[in-house]
Write an enzyme that holds these catalytic residues in place. Sequence first.
Site, PDB file in Angstrom:
ATOM      1  N   THR A 196      -5.582  -6.556  10.961  1.00 53.82           N
ATOM      2  CA  THR A 196      -5.839  -5.371  10.440  1.00 53.82           C
ATOM      3  C   THR A 196      -5.313  -3.962  11.089  1.00 53.82           C
ATOM      4  O   THR A 196      -4.555  -3.186  10.553  1.00 53.82           O
ATOM      5  CB  THR A 196      -7.357  -5.040  10.303  1.00 53.82           C
ATOM      6  OG1 THR A 196      -7.921  -6.189   9.671  1.00 53.82           O
ATOM      7  CG2 THR A 196      -7.707  -4.065   9.377  1.00 53.82           C
ATOM      8  N   PHE A 233     -15.317   4.673   7.011  1.00 55.21           N
ATOM      9  CA  PHE A 233     -14.014   4.885   6.547  1.00 55.21           C
ATOM     10  C   PHE A 233     -13.603   4.684   5.068  1.00 55.21           C
ATOM     11  O   PHE A 233     -12.447   5.019   4.667  1.00 55.21           O
ATOM     12  CB  PHE A 233     -12.882   3.974   7.582  1.00 55.21           C
ATOM     13  CG  PHE A 233     -13.039   2.597   7.235  1.00 55.21           C
ATOM     14  CD1 PHE A 233     -12.769   1.572   5.998  1.00 55.21           C
ATOM     15  CD2 PHE A 233     -13.754   1.933   8.259  1.00 55.21           C
ATOM     16  CE1 PHE A 233     -12.881   0.480   6.090  1.00 55.21           C
ATOM     17  CE2 PHE A 233     -13.922   0.265   7.814  1.00 55.21           C
ATOM     18  CZ  PHE A 233     -13.613  -0.378   6.764  1.00 55.21           C
ATOM     19  N   HIS A 291      -2.177  -5.325   1.686  1.00 50.45           N
ATOM     20  CA  HIS A 291      -3.607  -6.140   1.439  1.00 50.45           C
ATOM     21  C   HIS A 291      -3.529  -7.463   1.344  1.00 50.45           C
ATOM     22  O   HIS A 291      -2.312  -7.712   0.442  1.00 50.45           O
ATOM     23  CB  HIS A 291      -4.434  -5.479   0.444  1.00 50.45           C
ATOM     24  CG  HIS A 291      -5.452  -6.442  -0.184  1.00 50.45           C
ATOM     25  ND1 HIS A 291      -6.816  -6.308   0.445  1.00 50.45           N
ATOM     26  CD2 HIS A 291      -5.508  -7.316  -0.972  1.00 50.45           C
ATOM     27  CE1 HIS A 291      -7.433  -7.406   0.032  1.00 50.45           C
ATOM     28  NE2 HIS A 291      -6.810  -7.983  -1.183  1.00 50.45           N
ATOM     29  N   LYS A 306       0.715  -1.328  -0.104  1.00 42.27           N
ATOM     30  CA  LYS A 306      -0.066  -0.086  -0.067  1.00 42.27           C
ATOM     31  C   LYS A 306       0.761   1.203  -0.155  1.00 42.27           C
ATOM     32  O   LYS A 306       1.995   1.163   0.508  1.00 42.27           O
ATOM     33  CB  LYS A 306      -0.887  -0.072   1.254  1.00 42.27           C
ATOM     34  CG  LYS A 306      -2.063  -1.150   1.112  1.00 42.27           C
ATOM     35  CD  LYS A 306      -3.023  -1.115   2.242  1.00 42.27           C
ATOM     36  CE  LYS A 306      -4.086  -2.207   2.299  1.00 42.27           C
ATOM     37  NZ  LYS A 306      -5.100  -1.906   3.281  1.00 42.27           N
ATOM     38  N   ARG A 322       2.418  -6.154   9.497  1.00 43.24           N
ATOM     39  CA  ARG A 322       1.741  -4.972  10.053  1.00 43.24           C
ATOM     40  C   ARG A 322       2.384  -4.616  11.175  1.00 43.24           C
ATOM     41  O   ARG A 322       2.252  -3.488  11.691  1.00 43.24           O
ATOM     42  CB  ARG A 322       0.105  -5.310   9.942  1.00 43.24           C
ATOM     43  CG  ARG A 322      -0.240  -5.163   8.449  1.00 43.24           C
ATOM     44  CD  ARG A 322      -1.648  -5.666   8.409  1.00 43.24           C
ATOM     45  NE  ARG A 322      -2.540  -5.217   7.355  1.00 43.24           N
ATOM     46  CZ  ARG A 322      -3.809  -5.830   6.995  1.00 43.24           C
ATOM     47  NH1 ARG A 322      -4.217  -7.135   7.813  1.00 43.24           N
ATOM     48  NH2 ARG A 322      -4.274  -5.674   5.819  1.00 43.24           N
ATOM     49  N   TYR A 362     -12.476  -1.925  -3.475  1.00 47.44           N
ATOM     50  CA  TYR A 362     -12.963  -1.955  -1.856  1.00 47.44           C
ATOM     51  C   TYR A 362     -14.602  -1.639  -1.737  1.00 47.44           C
ATOM     52  O   TYR A 362     -15.173  -1.478  -0.781  1.00 47.44           O
ATOM     53  CB  TYR A 362     -12.159  -0.956  -1.182  1.00 47.44           C
ATOM     54  CG  TYR A 362     -10.819  -1.548  -0.544  1.00 47.44           C
ATOM     55  CD1 TYR A 362     -10.852  -2.461   0.208  1.00 47.44           C
ATOM     56  CD2 TYR A 362      -9.846  -0.639  -0.863  1.00 47.44           C
ATOM     57  CE1 TYR A 362      -9.469  -2.865   0.781  1.00 47.44           C
ATOM     58  CE2 TYR A 362      -8.688  -1.039  -0.421  1.00 47.44           C
ATOM     59  CZ  TYR A 362      -8.544  -2.147   0.457  1.00 47.44           C
ATOM     60  OH  TYR A 362      -7.354  -2.810   0.993  1.00 47.44           O
ATOM     61  N   ASN A 419      -1.895   0.395   6.761  1.00 49.37           N
ATOM     62  CA  ASN A 419      -1.589  -0.738   7.220  1.00 49.37           C
ATOM     63  C   ASN A 419      -0.698  -1.538   6.334  1.00 49.37           C
ATOM     64  O   ASN A 419      -0.646  -2.923   6.368  1.00 49.37           O
ATOM     65  CB  ASN A 419      -2.633  -1.414   7.950  1.00 49.37           C
ATOM     66  CG  ASN A 419      -3.801  -2.096   6.997  1.00 49.37           C
ATOM     67  OD1 ASN A 419      -3.544  -1.756   5.830  1.00 49.37           O
ATOM     68  ND2 ASN A 419      -4.784  -2.603   7.228  1.00 49.37           N
ATOM     69  N   GLU A 445      -9.750 -10.752  -7.674  1.00 51.45           N
ATOM     70  CA  GLU A 445      -8.881  -9.560  -7.373  1.00 51.45           C
ATOM     71  C   GLU A 445      -7.728  -9.564  -8.317  1.00 51.45           C
ATOM     72  O   GLU A 445      -7.416  -8.405  -8.625  1.00 51.45           O
ATOM     73  CB  GLU A 445      -8.280  -9.440  -5.915  1.00 51.45           C
ATOM     74  CG  GLU A 445      -9.501  -9.300  -4.707  1.00 51.45           C
ATOM     75  CD  GLU A 445      -9.074  -9.219  -3.467  1.00 51.45           C
ATOM     76  OE1 GLU A 445      -9.921  -8.789  -2.639  1.00 51.45           O
ATOM     77  OE2 GLU A 445      -7.840  -9.701  -3.051  1.00 51.45           O
ATOM     78  N   ARG A 449      -2.190 -14.184   5.220  1.00 49.70           N
ATOM     79  CA  ARG A 449      -3.054 -13.374   5.951  1.00 49.70           C
ATOM     80  C   ARG A 449      -2.269 -13.470   7.585  1.00 49.70           C
ATOM     81  O   ARG A 449      -2.372 -12.660   8.282  1.00 49.70           O
ATOM     82  CB  ARG A 449      -4.605 -13.997   6.317  1.00 49.70           C
ATOM     83  CG  ARG A 449      -5.456 -13.909   5.243  1.00 49.70           C
ATOM     84  CD  ARG A 449      -5.911 -12.581   4.870  1.00 49.70           C
ATOM     85  NE  ARG A 449      -6.670 -11.995   6.041  1.00 49.70           N
ATOM     86  CZ  ARG A 449      -7.370 -10.989   5.796  1.00 49.70           C
ATOM     87  NH1 ARG A 449      -7.371 -10.155   4.576  1.00 49.70           N
ATOM     88  NH2 ARG A 449      -8.137 -10.434   6.685  1.00 49.70           N
TER      89      ARG A 449
HETATM   90  P1  ATP Z   1      -7.327  -5.722   3.457  1.00 51.54           P
HETATM   91  O1  ATP Z   1      -8.592  -5.988   2.907  1.00 51.54           O
HETATM   92  O2  ATP Z   1      -6.905  -4.352   3.131  1.00 51.54           O
HETATM   93  O3  ATP Z   1      -6.401  -6.846   3.462  1.00 51.54           O
HETATM   94  P2  ATP Z   1      -8.278  -6.487   6.072  1.00 51.54           P
HETATM   95  O4  ATP Z   1      -8.936  -7.574   5.439  1.00 51.54           O
HETATM   96  O5  ATP Z   1      -7.347  -6.929   7.090  1.00 51.54           O
HETATM   97  O6  ATP Z   1      -7.314  -5.451   5.055  1.00 51.54           O
HETATM   98  P3  ATP Z   1     -10.879  -5.208   5.919  1.00 51.54           P
HETATM   99  O7  ATP Z   1     -11.894  -5.146   7.002  1.00 51.54           O
HETATM  100  O8  ATP Z   1     -10.957  -5.847   4.705  1.00 51.54           O
HETATM  101  O9  ATP Z   1      -9.192  -5.445   6.553  1.00 51.54           O
HETATM  102  O10 ATP Z   1     -10.637  -3.614   5.801  1.00 51.54           O
HETATM  103  C1  ATP Z   1     -10.098  -3.286   4.511  1.00 51.54           C
HETATM  104  C2  ATP Z   1      -9.118  -1.909   4.877  1.00 51.54           C
HETATM  105  O11 ATP Z   1      -9.809  -0.675   5.066  1.00 51.54           O
HETATM  106  C3  ATP Z   1      -7.893  -2.274   5.619  1.00 51.54           C
HETATM  107  O12 ATP Z   1      -6.895  -2.786   5.460  1.00 51.54           O
HETATM  108  C4  ATP Z   1      -7.812  -0.796   6.279  1.00 51.54           C
HETATM  109  O13 ATP Z   1      -6.654  -0.155   5.434  1.00 51.54           O
HETATM  110  C5  ATP Z   1      -9.247  -0.009   6.041  1.00 51.54           C
HETATM  111  N1  ATP Z   1      -9.857  -0.007   7.285  1.00 51.54           N
HETATM  112  C6  ATP Z   1     -10.516  -1.087   8.136  1.00 51.54           C
HETATM  113  N2  ATP Z   1     -10.938  -0.727   9.007  1.00 51.54           N
HETATM  114  C7  ATP Z   1     -10.491   0.578   9.261  1.00 51.54           C
HETATM  115  C8  ATP Z   1     -11.112   1.625  10.373  1.00 51.54           C
HETATM  116  N3  ATP Z   1     -11.658   1.508  11.348  1.00 51.54           N
HETATM  117  N4  ATP Z   1     -10.631   2.999   9.929  1.00 51.54           N
HETATM  118  C9  ATP Z   1      -9.694   3.132   8.877  1.00 51.54           C
HETATM  119  N5  ATP Z   1      -9.448   2.229   8.036  1.00 51.54           N
HETATM  120  C10 ATP Z   1      -9.857   1.237   8.023  1.00 51.54           C
HETATM  121 MG    MG Z   2     -10.057  -7.388   3.635  1.00 53.97          MG
END
Ligand code: ATP
Ligand code: MG
Length: 140
Positions: A93, A59, A117, A11, A104, A51, A114, A128, A87
């Site tokens: 996350t 967010f 992805h 990212k 992370r 997304y 973070n 994807e 993962r």
């Molecule tokens: P990713 O999909 O990016 O691999 P993830 O699966 O761990 O991450 P998701 O719940 O899918 O987490 O959220 C997608 C992305 O949205 C997160 O990686 C983060 O960048 C952002 N995100 C998630 N929760 C928050 C939050 N509370 N505030 C700000 N950004 C958030």
């Molecule tokens: Mg995710």
Amino acid sequence: MAIERTFSIIKPDATARNLTGAVNAMIEKAGLRIVAQKRIRMSRAEAETFYAVHRERPFFGELVEFMISAPVVVQVLEGDNAVAKYREVMGATDPAKAEEGTIRKVHARSIGENTVHGSDAPETAVMEIAQFFSGNEIVG
Ligand code: ATP
Ligand code: MG
């Protein structure tokens, strides 16, 4: 165990801090192979599509702005149980909740910024990967 593929993004917070190689070293040390990789600037439309599942979350706007704020590196990773393994390597996350030694925990700045992805299921990985790579760009 089945050889599987997962989709990864390094990212903007990581590309901005010149951490592509450091993240790739952690990926490879975990036994995952980088079988496709390119550095791109994601368009707003691409980020919104990618997304879309989070469209209703508070967010979402911030997430899209972040993903288009600097280049990203999109990747296909291959290995045994690649989706679940990546993962694990990424960590939670929220970096404050991530295990020691995960990408992370070591590199992420916040729950939003973070660093990486990774796909959350094999079916999501297929979709994807198809959004960013054509078949002949993936060389296992
Ligand atoms: P990713 O999909 O990016 O691999 P993830 O699966 O761990 O991450 P998701 O719940 O899918 O987490 O959220 C997608 C992305 O949205 C997160 O990686 C983060 O960048 C952002 N995100 C998630 N929760 C928050 C939050 N509370 N505030 C700000 N950004 C958030
Ligand atoms: Mg995710």
